[in-house]
Design a protein around this motif. Structure first.
Motif, short mmCIF file in Angstrom:
data_model
loop_
_atom_site.label_atom_id
_atom_site.label_comp_id
_atom_site.label_asym_id
_atom_site.label_seq_id
_atom_site.Cartn_x
_atom_site.Cartn_y
_atom_site.Cartn_z
N THR A 158 0.84 -1.20 0.00
CA THR A 158 0.00 0.00 0.00
C THR A 158 0.88 1.25 0.00
OG1 THR A 158 -1.82 -1.17 1.03
CG2 THR A 158 -1.77 1.22 1.34
N ARG A 159 2.02 1.19 0.71
CA ARG A 159 2.88 2.37 0.76
C ARG A 159 3.42 2.72 -0.63
NH1 ARG A 159 7.98 2.73 4.66
NH2 ARG A 159 8.78 1.43 3.02
N THR A 160 3.90 1.70 -1.36
CA THR A 160 4.40 1.98 -2.71
C THR A 160 3.24 2.38 -3.62
OG1 THR A 160 6.11 0.32 -2.34
CG2 THR A 160 5.85 1.10 -4.58
N GLY A 161 2.07 1.79 -3.40
CA GLY A 161 0.89 2.14 -4.20
C GLY A 161 0.58 3.62 -4.12
N GLU A 162 0.79 4.19 -2.93
CA GLU A 162 0.54 5.62 -2.76
C GLU A 162 1.52 6.43 -3.62
OE1 GLU A 162 0.71 6.67 1.38
OE2 GLU A 162 0.55 8.80 0.91
N ALA A 163 2.79 5.98 -3.63
CA ALA A 163 3.80 6.68 -4.44
C ALA A 163 3.46 6.56 -5.94
CB ALA A 163 5.20 6.10 -4.17
N ILE A 164 2.96 5.39 -6.33
CA ILE A 164 2.60 5.17 -7.73
C ILE A 164 1.45 6.09 -8.14
CG2 ILE A 164 1.56 3.47 -9.32
CD1 ILE A 164 4.32 2.54 -8.69
N LEU A 165 0.46 6.17 -7.23
CA LEU A 165 -0.71 6.99 -7.53
C LEU A 165 -0.30 8.45 -7.70
CD1 LEU A 165 -3.68 6.41 -7.90
CD2 LEU A 165 -4.04 6.88 -5.47
N LYS A 166 0.61 8.92 -6.83
CA LYS A 166 1.08 10.30 -6.95
C LYS A 166 1.82 10.49 -8.27
CE LYS A 166 1.28 11.54 -2.10
NZ LYS A 166 1.99 11.16 -0.89
N GLY A 207 -2.05 -4.28 -0.30
CA GLY A 207 -1.94 -5.23 0.81
C GLY A 207 -3.27 -5.58 1.48
N GLY A 208 -3.19 -6.44 2.49
CA GLY A 208 -4.39 -6.84 3.22
C GLY A 208 -4.06 -7.30 4.63
N LYS A 209 -5.06 -7.29 5.49
CA LYS A 209 -4.93 -7.86 6.84
C LYS A 209 -6.22 -8.63 7.03
CE LYS A 209 -2.66 -8.40 10.63
NZ LYS A 209 -1.29 -8.94 10.68
#
Ligand code: NDP
Length: 498
Positions: A242-250, A264-266
């Protein structure tokens, strides 16, 4: 433990170049990176660390291939034939692909073989969708107008993949991207690039025109970032944290490219007292141990009805104690290696943290050394509260946190009290309860009396911070298309200027 031999391990480090426009490129004067196999503790492969200029070239080639219509302009049936030949070649090369998946990702060989077979199924499934992709027509606009909604390929897709399921994640994306006629530039994880690269030759042999499938290797912050922010990529498909996903989205806002994110998931495993408890314990063990817990839909939060919690804990421990950990080339092995030493240390630090937070280490919790490989025993933490970090953060290892509930409503509240919403499993024999829970749980994939089941037909994706968009199924092909709304006048125009 006895020493274990790994007869299939190559003697020498294999050099993989990268792949642009149907041709292999050597690393040349670029930096390289060597992958040490987590399964056998030996260097096995070397990749080139591509540069931004390489990404620019791969994108230009993909764009030229798209514009040439060599793939985007042919019939769905012709594309289907290529996808079917690709599936056949995957099956013919199953052993080699499985070997590299095990060497680089540390998976048990039986799991690698199964995943490669499943991957072929996605290409077969998409051969059907390549021929049936369609839009809508509107015969409701009166005598003077006809309406059509068509789908067309979006253009050039950038694909960034993780290390945990290199070939199956590729297969859940590539044939769906290709089915409508797109071109693509792929960046596999720097740790697991082999199968994505080996597949390039299979696609070529299957008849895919040069320039449609391009692979650039290297690190996320360099090559991945260059893809995500590229001005001539129309869509980015990212699978990872999810952290890298945020960078990708930006980064994707550079040209407002469409973004599909699988993150990711929990994932909760909700077990009611009226479940078949033996089935549930077996499912919980499988959902935890698959891929050594390095799995986006790993059932890592065990939410159990209080009245059966002790009994169910013992059943789960009994199952976990029988799971085979270790030698990745033994067909009986169920838990393979942890992908890197750094990741193993991170998983073990979470076990320690859980105990510091007040949980009880009820089973496992230590690393296991087999040969030169790195492994972690399946681990159960009990007495966990949902506000503890071990219940909230994705550990990405075989660590299960047991939380109890008294009512179905409380179970639902605990399950949904998470920033993630990827998968959920519900174990009960009460159909009303199962359906109510299924409706209420915030998860893109929900299983009843099973877990991590599925195939190409149904879409994958997450609610909340687990992602945007869907992969797989009919939606998986549609995701990589643009929708065009067309109005067609019939007959003489009624003049506006009089
Ligand atoms: P990461 O997010 O670390 O990396 C994923 C990919 O992104 C890798 O290729 C990585 O490159 C690349 N990358 C890293 N940083 C950047 C950046 N700044 N810009 C562009 N690309 C970048 O994830 P992991 O590889 O560790 O995979 C595990 C994660 O993936 C877990 O959170 C898991 O839940 C998720 N996942 C989700 C799935 C789903 O369907 N929802 C399926 C499978 C995994 P490199 O590593 O080579 O540097």
């Amino acid at each position: 433990m006895d020493a274990i031999s790994f007869p299939a391990v190559p003697d020498m480090v294999r050099d993989f170049g990268f792949y642009i426009d149907g041709n292999w490129r050597t690393a040349g004067d670029r930096k390289t990176m060597v992958r040490s196999s987590p399964a056998v503790g030996k260097d096995v492969s070397r990749i080139a660390l591509c540069t931004k200029a390489d990404v620019d070239e791969a994108v230009a080639v993909a764009r030229a291939a798209f514009s040439s219509r060599s793939w985007s302009g042919i019939t769905g049936k012709e594309r289907a034939n290529v996808l079917l030949r690709a599936a056949r070649l995957i099956r013919e090369n199953l052993e080699e692909l499985a070997l590299w998946e095990t060497l680089e990702a540390g998976k048990p060989i039986s799991q690698s073989r199964a995943e490669i077979g499943d991957a072929a199924g996605h290409y077969e499934y998409c051969a059907g969708l390549a021929q049936t992709l369609s839009g809508e027509s509107f015969n409701t606009h009166g005598d003077d107008m006809f309406g059509v909604v068509t789908r067309q390929p979006i253009g050039v897709v950038g694909l960034i993949n993780p290390w945990n399921f290199p070939f199956i994640v590729l297969a859940e994306r590539v044939p769906y991207i290709l089915a409508s006629g797109n071109s693509l530039v792929v960046k596999p994880s720097e740790m697991t690039s082999a199968t994505t690269l080996l597949f390039a030759d299979m696609l070529k042999e299957a008849g895919l025109p040069d320039g449609v499938y391009n692979v650039v290797t290297g690190t996320g912050p360099d090559v991945g970032q260059a893809i995500a922010e590229h001005m001539d990529i129309d869509m980015i498909s990212f699978t990872g944290s999810t952290r890298t996903g945020e960078a990708i989205l930006k980064a994707s806002t550079s040209n407002f490219k469409k973004a599909s994110l699988e993150l990711g998931g929990k994932n909760p495993q909700i077990v009611f007292a009226d479940a078949d408890l033996d089935d549930a314990a077996d499912g919980v063990a499988f959902g935890l141990c698959l891929n050594a817990g390095q799995c986006c839909v790993s059932g890592s939060r065990l939410i159990v009805e209080e009245s059966i919690a002790d009994d169910f804990r013992d059943r789960v421990i009994d199952k976990l104690s029988k799971v085979k950990v270790g030698d990745c080339f033994d067909p009986e092995t169920q838990i393979g290696a942890i992908v890197s030493e750094q990741h193993r240390d991170k998983i073990l630090s979470y076990v320690k943290l859980g105990v510091e937070e007040g949980a009880t280490l009820a089973y496992g919790g230590d690393s296991v050394t087999v040969g030169e490989g790195r492994f972690i025993a399946p681990t159960l933490l009990t007495g966990v509260r949902n506000d503890m970090r071990v219940a909230r953060e994705e550990i990405f290892g075989p660590v299960l946190s047991l939380i109890t509930f008294k009512t179905a409503q409380e179970a639902l509240e605990i399950a949904n009290d998470s920033s993630y919403g990827l998968g959920a499993s519900i174990w009960t024999k009460d159909i009303d309860k199962a359906l109510r829970m299924m409706r209420g749980v915030h998860a893109g994939r929900t299983w009843v009396n099973t877990t991590i089941a599925g195939g190409p037909g149904q879409p994958l994706g997450g609610f909340k911070q687990s992602g945007i968009g869907r992969e797989g199924g009919k939606m998986g092909v549609e995701e990589y298309t643009e929708v065009k709304s067309v109005h067609i006048a019939i007959g003489k125009r009624s003049p506006w200027v009089r």
